[in-house]
Scaffold this motif. Structure first.
Motif, short mmCIF file in Angstrom:
data_model
loop_
_atom_site.label_atom_id
_atom_site.label_comp_id
_atom_site.label_asym_id
_atom_site.label_seq_id
_atom_site.Cartn_x
_atom_site.Cartn_y
_atom_site.Cartn_z
N LEU A 1 0.82 -1.20 0.00
CA LEU A 1 0.00 0.00 0.00
C LEU A 1 0.86 1.26 0.00
N ALA A 2 1.88 1.29 0.86
CA ALA A 2 2.77 2.45 0.89
C ALA A 2 3.53 2.60 -0.42
N GLY A 3 3.97 1.50 -1.00
CA GLY A 3 4.68 1.57 -2.27
C GLY A 3 3.80 2.06 -3.40
N PHE A 4 2.55 1.64 -3.42
CA PHE A 4 1.64 2.10 -4.46
C PHE A 4 1.40 3.60 -4.36
N VAL A 5 1.19 4.10 -3.13
CA VAL A 5 0.98 5.53 -2.94
C VAL A 5 2.21 6.32 -3.36
N ALA A 6 3.40 5.82 -2.98
CA ALA A 6 4.62 6.52 -3.35
C ALA A 6 4.86 6.49 -4.86
N ALA A 7 4.54 5.38 -5.50
CA ALA A 7 4.74 5.28 -6.95
C ALA A 7 3.81 6.23 -7.69
N VAL A 8 2.55 6.29 -7.27
CA VAL A 8 1.61 7.22 -7.91
C VAL A 8 2.02 8.66 -7.65
N ALA A 9 2.50 8.94 -6.44
CA ALA A 9 2.94 10.31 -6.13
C ALA A 9 4.13 10.71 -6.99
N SER A 10 5.01 9.77 -7.29
CA SER A 10 6.16 10.10 -8.14
C SER A 10 5.76 10.40 -9.57
N GLN A 11 4.56 10.00 -9.96
CA GLN A 11 4.07 10.25 -11.32
C GLN A 11 3.31 11.56 -11.45
N LEU A 12 3.16 12.29 -10.36
CA LEU A 12 2.36 13.51 -10.38
C LEU A 12 3.18 14.79 -10.43
N PHE A 13 4.50 14.68 -10.48
CA PHE A 13 5.33 15.88 -10.45
C PHE A 13 5.33 16.61 -11.78
N ARG A 14 5.30 15.90 -12.88
CA ARG A 14 5.30 16.52 -14.20
C ARG A 14 3.91 16.53 -14.78
N ALA A 15 3.60 17.57 -15.53
CA ALA A 15 2.25 17.72 -16.06
C ALA A 15 1.90 16.63 -17.06
N ASP A 16 2.84 16.27 -17.95
CA ASP A 16 2.55 15.25 -18.95
C ASP A 16 2.36 13.88 -18.30
N TYR A 17 3.11 13.59 -17.23
CA TYR A 17 2.91 12.35 -16.50
C TYR A 17 1.62 12.38 -15.69
N ARG A 18 1.26 13.56 -15.18
CA ARG A 18 0.07 13.68 -14.35
C ARG A 18 -1.19 13.33 -15.13
N LYS A 19 -1.21 13.64 -16.41
CA LYS A 19 -2.39 13.34 -17.22
C LYS A 19 -2.58 11.84 -17.40
N ARG A 20 -1.48 11.11 -17.46
CA ARG A 20 -1.56 9.67 -17.66
C ARG A 20 -1.70 8.90 -16.36
N ALA A 21 -1.37 9.52 -15.24
CA ALA A 21 -1.35 8.79 -13.97
C ALA A 21 -2.74 8.29 -13.59
N THR A 22 -3.77 9.10 -13.87
CA THR A 22 -5.12 8.69 -13.51
C THR A 22 -5.62 7.51 -14.34
N ASP A 23 -5.06 7.35 -15.54
CA ASP A 23 -5.50 6.26 -16.41
C ASP A 23 -4.67 4.99 -16.22
N SER A 24 -3.46 5.12 -15.70
CA SER A 24 -2.56 3.97 -15.61
C SER A 24 -2.30 3.52 -14.18
N TRP A 25 -3.15 3.92 -13.24
CA TRP A 25 -2.91 3.52 -11.86
C TRP A 25 -3.05 2.01 -11.68
N ARG A 26 -3.86 1.37 -12.52
CA ARG A 26 -3.99 -0.09 -12.42
C ARG A 26 -2.69 -0.77 -12.80
N ASN A 27 -2.02 -0.26 -13.83
CA ASN A 27 -0.73 -0.84 -14.20
C ASN A 27 0.30 -0.64 -13.09
N THR A 28 0.29 0.53 -12.48
CA THR A 28 1.21 0.78 -11.36
C THR A 28 0.93 -0.17 -10.20
N LEU A 29 -0.34 -0.37 -9.90
CA LEU A 29 -0.70 -1.29 -8.82
C LEU A 29 -0.27 -2.71 -9.15
#
Length: 329
Positions: A149-177
């Protein structure tokens, strides 16, 4: 003299009607310019559908994947069997190598946003999962769930720093999980070696899954028929034969292991492990074919072909844990 209004249906107008309404019949009905026979129309319809390309089966590649799956299953089984109460760190180190291979393969295949930071976070998650699997008291699954759980939150948070990554983070959270859970799952065999009957369970599951994948891939190199799908270089014969022989291998192990193992229980556990491994391996093949049809950039070929066995054994570990606690005890 005033010019009379021209009758719209006089001789000149009647000549203009065919010119302006060429191809039209009575009451404006459309008349085809050239009549075609039924066979010609059928040929035109067939041309509209593109032929599906049948992907060839590469024998050497299928044999290489079969060997890799067999080595992976053998390594998990022998590592669990040779673990001692005060000698589990070597097994954890071996599992960390497998976790690194899993991380490499699935990062390249799924293309999550911010792949570098995501991989770094997952590497830290792997180390933490192995540490808690070796040192936690009592040996339980709950610390690994917290790490995931902590790793998933940290991985998603690392994807939110850049705007281009932020747009894809909401669609690819399943892959990250999926990547985080797979990395953590490879630490479960260490916990099983610290529990009663857990070592034997992981050995039987690894044997059933390893034999299933070995036989399935080797059969594809010789007889990849009937094809499961034209875009997937797999045959149904290998999948069915692999599940059967994987079950047989686990039943044979169940006959030589101590209680509560029996040939019947070994066969049940082996069947579950073989089916899970075969389905995950097939799902990876279908996902790879789907990405190619969608025009996505192909992944590194080594990672792409290791993805199936690595994903299969990642799911085998929690299945072995569940069977240990809900079926064997």
């Amino acid at each position: 003299m005033p010019q009379e209004d021209k009758d719209p249906w006089d001789e000149d107008a009647s000549r203009e009607i065919p010119r302006g309404g060429a191809g039209r019949g009575f009451l404006g009905a459309v008349v085809p310019e050239s009549s075609k026979t039924k066979s010609e129309l059928q040929e035109d319809d067939d041309e509209e559908f593109e032929e599906v390309e049948v992907v060839p089966v590469r024998r050497q590649l299928a044999l290489a994947i079969a060997g890799f799956a067999a080595l992976l299953g053998l390594g998990l089984a022998l590592g669990a069997q040779t673990s001692a109460p005060d000698y589990r760190w070597p097994y954890a180190v071996v599992l960390f190598g497998v976790q690194s291979l899993y991380l490499l393969a699935w990062i390249m295949a799924l293309h999550p946003p911010a792949p570098g930071p995501t991989a770094a976070v997952c590497a830290v998650v792997a180390v933490a999962a192995d540490y808690f699997a070796v040192t936690s008291t009592p040996a339980a699954l709950f610390p690994l769930l917290l790490v995931a759980l902590a790793g998933f939150v940290a991985a998603v948070a690392s994807q939110l720093f850049r705007a281009d990554y932020r747009k894809r983070a909401t669609d690819s959270w399943r892959n990250t999980l999926l990547i985080v859970l797979g990395v953590v799952a490879y630490a479960i065999p260490v916990i099983l070696t610290r529990q009663p009957v857990g070592t034997q369970a992981i050995v039987v599951c690894a044997a059933g899954a390893g034999v299933a994948l070995l036989v399935a891939r080797a059969t594809d190199a010789v007889f990849p028929k009937p094809r499961i799908a034209p875009q997937v270089p797999r045959g149904a014969t290998g999948v069915v034969l692999g599940a059967m022989l994987g079950t047989l291998a686990s039943a044979a192990l169940g006959s030589v292991l101590v209680l509560p193992f029996t040939p019947a229980k070994g066969a049940v556990i082996g069947l579950i492990a073989a089916v899970i491994a075969s389905l995950v391996d097939l799902a990876v093949n279908f996902g790879d074919a789907g990405r190619e049809l969608a025009g996505d950039a192909p992944t590194f070929w080594v990672a792409r072909h290791m993805q199936g066995p690595l994903g299969a054994f990642a799911l085998i570990a929690p299945a072995a844990y569940a069977l240990t606690h809900w079926y064997l005890t």
